[in-house]
Motif scaffolding. Sequence first.
Motif, PDB file in Angstrom:
ATOM      1  N   ILE B  71       0.840  -1.208   0.000  1.00  0.00           N
ATOM      2  CA  ILE B  71       0.000   0.000   0.000  1.00  0.00           C
ATOM      3  C   ILE B  71       0.870   1.251   0.000  1.00  0.00           C
ATOM      4  O   ILE B  71       0.536   2.251  -0.643  1.00  0.00           O
ATOM      5  N   LEU B  72       1.990   1.200   0.731  1.00  0.00           N
ATOM      6  CA  LEU B  72       2.896   2.354   0.742  1.00  0.00           C
ATOM      7  C   LEU B  72       3.327   2.717  -0.674  1.00  0.00           C
ATOM      8  O   LEU B  72       3.539   3.875  -1.003  1.00  0.00           O
ATOM      9  N   LEU B  73       3.438   1.705  -1.496  1.00  0.00           N
ATOM     10  CA  LEU B  73       3.859   1.928  -2.878  1.00  0.00           C
ATOM     11  C   LEU B  73       2.691   2.423  -3.731  1.00  0.00           C
ATOM     12  O   LEU B  73       2.847   2.698  -4.919  1.00  0.00           O
ATOM     13  N   GLY B  74       1.513   2.518  -3.115  1.00  0.00           N
ATOM     14  CA  GLY B  74       0.339   2.950  -3.861  1.00  0.00           C
ATOM     15  C   GLY B  74      -0.314   1.814  -4.625  1.00  0.00           C
ATOM     16  O   GLY B  74      -1.126   2.038  -5.515  1.00  0.00           O
ATOM     17  N   GLU B  75       0.042   0.584  -4.278  1.00  0.00           N
ATOM     18  CA  GLU B  75      -0.549  -0.576  -4.945  1.00  0.00           C
ATOM     19  C   GLU B  75      -1.420  -1.333  -3.950  1.00  0.00           C
ATOM     20  O   GLU B  75      -1.594  -0.899  -2.817  1.00  0.00           O
ATOM     21  N   ILE B  76      -1.965  -2.460  -4.386  1.00  0.00           N
ATOM     22  CA  ILE B  76      -2.762  -3.276  -3.474  1.00  0.00           C
ATOM     23  C   ILE B  76      -2.533  -4.733  -3.825  1.00  0.00           C
ATOM     24  O   ILE B  76      -2.198  -5.061  -4.959  1.00  0.00           O
ATOM     25  N   ASP B  77      -2.660  -5.607  -2.833  1.00  0.00           N
ATOM     26  CA  ASP B  77      -2.465  -7.037  -3.075  1.00  0.00           C
ATOM     27  C   ASP B  77      -3.655  -7.811  -2.507  1.00  0.00           C
ATOM     28  O   ASP B  77      -3.727  -8.057  -1.317  1.00  0.00           O
ATOM     29  N   LEU B  78      -4.582  -8.157  -3.407  1.00  0.00           N
ATOM     30  CA  LEU B  78      -5.780  -8.866  -2.952  1.00  0.00           C
ATOM     31  C   LEU B  78      -5.569 -10.374  -2.934  1.00  0.00           C
ATOM     32  O   LEU B  78      -6.456 -11.116  -2.539  1.00  0.00           O
ATOM     33  N   SER B  79      -4.396 -10.822  -3.361  1.00  0.00           N
ATOM     34  CA  SER B  79      -4.196 -12.268  -3.484  1.00  0.00           C
ATOM     35  C   SER B  79      -3.633 -12.893  -2.223  1.00  0.00           C
ATOM     36  O   SER B  79      -3.432 -14.099  -2.178  1.00  0.00           O
ATOM     37  N   ILE B  80      -3.371 -12.094  -1.178  1.00  0.00           N
ATOM     38  CA  ILE B  80      -2.646 -12.689  -0.057  1.00  0.00           C
ATOM     39  C   ILE B  80      -3.459 -13.757   0.661  1.00  0.00           C
ATOM     40  O   ILE B  80      -2.890 -14.720   1.167  1.00  0.00           O
ATOM     41  N   GLY B  81      -4.789 -13.615   0.677  1.00  0.00           N
ATOM     42  CA  GLY B  81      -5.595 -14.672   1.290  1.00  0.00           C
ATOM     43  C   GLY B  81      -5.356 -16.000   0.586  1.00  0.00           C
ATOM     44  O   GLY B  81      -5.189 -17.048   1.225  1.00  0.00           O
ATOM     45  N   SER B  82      -5.310 -15.955  -0.731  1.00  0.00           N
ATOM     46  CA  SER B  82      -5.060 -17.179  -1.490  1.00  0.00           C
ATOM     47  C   SER B  82      -3.634 -17.670  -1.285  1.00  0.00           C
ATOM     48  O   SER B  82      -3.384 -18.873  -1.216  1.00  0.00           O
ATOM     49  N   ILE B  83      -2.680 -16.738  -1.182  1.00  0.00           N
ATOM     50  CA  ILE B  83      -1.295 -17.152  -0.966  1.00  0.00           C
ATOM     51  C   ILE B  83      -1.178 -17.862   0.379  1.00  0.00           C
ATOM     52  O   ILE B  83      -0.470 -18.871   0.510  1.00  0.00           O
ATOM     53  N   ILE B  84      -1.898 -17.356   1.374  1.00  0.00           N
ATOM     54  CA  ILE B  84      -1.898 -18.008   2.689  1.00  0.00           C
ATOM     55  C   ILE B  84      -2.319 -19.475   2.541  1.00  0.00           C
ATOM     56  O   ILE B  84      -1.703 -20.385   3.099  1.00  0.00           O
ATOM     57  N   ALA B  85      -3.377 -19.691   1.764  1.00  0.00           N
ATOM     58  CA  ALA B  85      -3.872 -21.054   1.577  1.00  0.00           C
ATOM     59  C   ALA B  85      -2.864 -21.910   0.811  1.00  0.00           C
ATOM     60  O   ALA B  85      -2.566 -23.048   1.194  1.00  0.00           O
TER      61      ALA B  85
END
Lengths: 502, 325, 325, 271
Positions: B71-85
Amino acid sequence: MSEATPVVLSMRDVSKRFGPVEALKSMRLEVRPGRVHTILGENGAGKSTLMKILVGVHPPSGGEMRLEGRPYQPQSPRDAAAQGIAIVFQELSLCNNLTVAENIMAMHEPSRLGFINDRELRARAAELVRDLGLPVDVDAKVGRLSIAQRQLVEIAKGLSRPAKVLILDEPTSSLSDSEAEILFLIIDRLKARGTAILYISHRMEEIMRLSDDITVIRDGAYVATRQRDETSIEELITLMVGRRMDEIYPLRLAPAPGPEVAPALEVQGLSGPGFREISFDVRPGEILGFFGLIGSGRSEVMKALFGMGAHTGQVLLGGKPARIGSPAEAIAAGIGFVTENRKEEGLVLGAAVRPNISMAALPQFAGSAGFLRFGRERRAALDEVRRLAIRTSSLNTIAGTLSGGNQQKIVLAKWLLTRPRVLILDEPTRGVDVGAKFEIYRIIRELAAEGTAILLVSSELPEVLGLADRIAMMSEGALKATLARSELTPERVMAHATGTHQ
Amino acid sequence: MTQTTDNTPRAGRQQLVVALHQYGGILVSLVLLCVIFTLLNERFMTVANLTNILQQVAVVAIAAFGMTWVILLGEIDLSIGSIIAVAGMAGAQALAFGVGFVPALLFTLAAGALMGLINGVLTAKLALPSFIVTVATMGIYRGFVSLPTNGAPAMISDASWTAIGSDRLAGIPIIIWIVGVLFIFNHVLLSRTTFGRRTYLTGGNREAALYSGIKVDRLKIAIFTLSGVMAAISGILLSSRLYSAQTNAGMSYELDAIAAAVLGGTSLAGGVGTMVGTLIGALIIGVMNNGMNMLSVPYFYQLIVKGLVILIAVWLDVRAKRRQG
Amino acid sequence: MTQTTDNTPRAGRQQLVVALHQYGGILVSLVLLCVIFTLLNERFMTVANLTNILQQVAVVAIAAFGMTWVILLGEIDLSIGSIIAVAGMAGAQALAFGVGFVPALLFTLAAGALMGLINGVLTAKLALPSFIVTVATMGIYRGFVSLPTNGAPAMISDASWTAIGSDRLAGIPIIIWIVGVLFIFNHVLLSRTTFGRRTYLTGGNREAALYSGIKVDRLKIAIFTLSGVMAAISGILLSSRLYSAQTNAGMSYELDAIAAAVLGGTSLAGGVGTMVGTLIGALIIGVMNNGMNMLSVPYFYQLIVKGLVILIAVWLDVRAKRRQG
Amino acid sequence: DGIGASLLTQQHPFYIELADAMKAEAKAKGVALEVSIANQDLNKQLADVEDFIVKGVDVIVISPVDSQGVAAAIAKADAAGIKVVTVDVPAAEAKVTSHIGTDNYTGGVKAGELMAEVLGGKGKVAIIDYPTVQSVVARVEGFKKALESHPEIEIVAQQTGITRAEALAVSQNMLQANPEITGIFGFGDDAALAAAVAVKSAGLEDQVKVIGFDGMEEARNAVDTNPVMVGVIQQFPQEMGKTAIDTAVDVIAGKEVPAEQPIVPGVYTRK
Ligand SMILES: Nc1ncnc2c1ncn2[C@@H]1O[C@H](COP(=O)(O)OP(=O)(O)OP(=O)(O)O)[C@@H](O)[C@H]1O
Ligand SMILES: Nc1ncnc2c1ncn2[C@@H]1O[C@H](COP(=O)(O)OP(=O)(O)OP(=O)(O)O)[C@@H](O)[C@H]1O
Ligand SMILES: [Mg+2]
Ligand SMILES: [Mg+2]
């Protein structure tokens, strides 16, 4: 004073605070129809703030304003416009996603029941643009225009509605002389129609040519009002900076290097989008000016040199061929680049002064394992702040809250820290007051004396003439001629730039 | 006009004042929540329960550290839930394959790094918005996680793996040690190194960063990779706590991670935020979940209260910051 | 330097060229998908199946129309999935209360408007980021939907209500009529009116819009309200198709709606996008879901393929736009 | 042609076994079977059924996402002249050709009786539930019903824990708030297994008994090896899947099939 003409707009004891910053205190002003009233002051003196109060962007903290004798308290720019006060903002306020026509007609689109008549809209915008003689296509997306063209669009937008008072906040800072001439013609026409014009500029020659009345402000406070005919540039500068300044263009500290010195940078047959077959060289300690009309391709050439654009051709640094594919490589090769658009390419407006100054020279402040050496960084930043006399309350001040001129100095400071062998300056004094300009010129001279090769892109003819050892003339993407110091006269330069030279 | 002053290095007391200024709004919310829950349930303010909260919050907090970078970079990562799995499943499969604890761990971290790398490369090199890239990879990774077991969970019986989530070291649960170490790591990396500085600058103005010689694309890829690794560590902790890799693990954790970062003052526009803030944000979410469970608040009301608390906390924080001007 | 030209009003053929330029990238994806599915399954390209796809896509498409407005403004609305659920429940409760079809419809629309209004007011007046506001209200609305029935679904037996989702008018399913009308409504509102123009202006440069005298706050509130109403209509269609209001209805539909808008060329930065694009984007998603079902692609592979198609389609589109310069 | 099956989810062992059993039986019977997964979204289930109709299957097997909402899908199939068989969750408002499923309420009652037995008729009990799923609601109702006849057993907490991770946090928090809990009923295997972990990490192995529902392999193993897991209500997805396919084949062949084919759940305890 021309007491005969009535006052259309007046303000008394107006003040404005931004938190701890007192941007304006006890300001007063009287504006008369059919006259150009210039506000003169250093960077951060409060000129833009004053204008924003006049058009309802900021409410004043105190004082009173009158429009045609009645109390005047604009609630918004739209409200101000409805009451006959229009403005062309200093910072460009256009929507890049829309066309020129849509921007010009924003908020007063011809419409019925909320439905926009697009044909009518384009026709009106086109008529206005043609009427004003502006070289822009009304169907072009603003995002694809050059800065200068955007400035012209901004002016057209300000003029798209009839106004009793027109405010122009540094309209010429991104224009070269020929475009500025277009604006001056427009101003003359408006004057003749009885419009009162509030004008802000840092260019003294222009002010003396255009103004009827001149009000000088210093540190947010009223200093004096003079009529143009009763004053001189020297007096105005003295009023503005509080001391005398005799010379605007400092003299060379060391003689220009002769042809025997090997060039620091050689460019051979550089071609790319917007320019072709550009060849020149610049020696250490030499100032090579680049002059041309807006859109002549100077900025594109500089970007290409800096690794920010596709190009073909050869670049030699210190006699050795250099491949520069990115700014990182350019910086590593000893090139610095003060870009022309400080808001978009120069500064991180939301960050403090210190990180802005150190950002291009970060490797210098990297300790082991990438840890930042804060002490070193702070000392270096502080040195630059002192050297360039940047007015900021601390190194932790957010860069975006500084005045335009001080922001420009921060961009300069950032590049000085990288100690470049070749420094590109693209419009380095855009929007900078005379005092600061002098300081910047002095620094350019110092850098040259230290052996830095300097490429100075400027649309201000006096600036190029005053500083450059040689001038490269660009027109429509091609390098027309390179004139030596001895050949430099304003007439010859303009003739080359406009292509009338044969 | 003001003079240029050079602030001397901050002394302890001054640092406290700065911290209060910076985190005042959000700390108020955290303290308030704790006070309310303590008043309503005497078992809330016990060492056992606070340990509890820290353990429960670990998975989201670690993912939120990674999210903060993004987020600091001005981006977003919605895939982390899937990466956790995927991370949990990768670990479970590696263990089932019999490679042993440490190789399985490394394999899992590598899987996380790879998934993050893919996000980063797609965002940076194809110049696609990270929102859409990670919405897409969210689905793709979620699809992959189910392939080895056809959707069923995979049991984990490796004692070292499960120990991570349940054992203690020097009296403190290992999981809390891990959160602590990762917090310090991320905090120091962000606030003390050129890497952190570059992140702030690029998030503040990408163009200016580019012109200043920052390799923006590379930085972006590095940060998405870091986020992937953090999510993988989250996944390891989660699978270790559950003794199994669930194919629906971590679903919608990205929203909790984003909420934690934003609660902690990270601006979604980029360039503004800290790890301390994110940790506090994660704690707020953890305290809220735990406290409402302790009070037996019905599920639907929990949803409502949680939303309201997020709103109020962010609002308090924004207001506090605005006051300071 | 360009000359001031005065283009004559664009003729039909020229408009086609413009449309191809603007939607070329995304249309290629849609056509490609259709060709592939037609080749692989002869039942794909039948009137029955195409009607099918349109009906299935309706719920997401309408929500995506609302989402397009919000994104154009540079904001985001993550709560629409929850609004869809609340709308269905509001309708079901009103019908169960015996108010009759039309009042129930109006009540449902009003509920949607209210929820959108709340999002808008919180975003505009408290100056909070819409991402976090709507993450919070997503939870809050989802909590509310379960209160009347304690989580159970509510049956809907009103014949008019269920007719919306299953009956035909002039041979065409009512649901398709509704999508068509709403598409035209939103398209005209966006491209032909001052309201639409203000949205573009504000999304393009908020500061400039403010300086031009646009009441940005009011506009924001209006647009979130519009988005809420669109979501409520989605909810009505969904509950009508399902003969019931489900408390978990519309879960994660916000992501589908965003994906549809972005696929259609809407920029998440605001200021750029069209309803035509969004409709095409929604169709891509619908065709993909339907086509893979027709081919009996296993569920997990569907997730993967869907993600890949989104990536490829957005990439093709971005690339096509970049080519044009 | 053939059978189209729309299943609630593919992320739960019960449904995986169900799907596997259906596929195996279809293969054995030599009938075509297509499976689509609704992923707990009723709208997707409806779309899946619509796509089956377009494809022209002979009979549709549904495990409904929701017993009431599935009516729309069944109506569509009806209108297309396709017969529907439901498995696991019954359809509440629509008539189907046959229903094969566990009696969840009875299973809940059995869980309650087992709980009363292991607690010796008195104690404090917590429930982990999933209130938006009808079959779970029936289980919890049955469980509570059985405990009504044991006045000394008190239900002190009931919280929602849908995934295993949520169930773990919820159990920890319930145990924290009510350290005197002696029994936990999890609505499914995941919930029960998570509760067992929470009991262990709270060091209450000697005090708390956990009962689950579903009875998949992992949970049965836990019952065999973990003293905290005292029992699990066992469903029989294999039998269910086989019966469903057999029924569908009979329907295709035009044979009469029974409208209700209940599969009585068992109680699995340590041997
Ligand atoms: N929104 C703001 N918040 C805080 N301080 C501000 C704000 N706007 C202006 N200032 C401060 O007010 C002072 C006057 O700024 P202003 O922009 O009016 O100067 P200016 O005379 O227009 O300068 P320049 O010639 O550089 O454009 C500066 O010190 C500036 O930092
Ligand atoms: N990508 C592009 N597509 C089309 N035209 C472009 C593009 N980039 C630049 N131009 C045009 O090329 C011309 C050269 O612009 P450039 O900025 O280099 O000129 P300049 O001499 O530096 O003038 P200025 O004073 O505007 O900076 C301008 O007319 C600009 O609009
Ligand atoms: Mg100014
Ligand atoms: Mg230029």
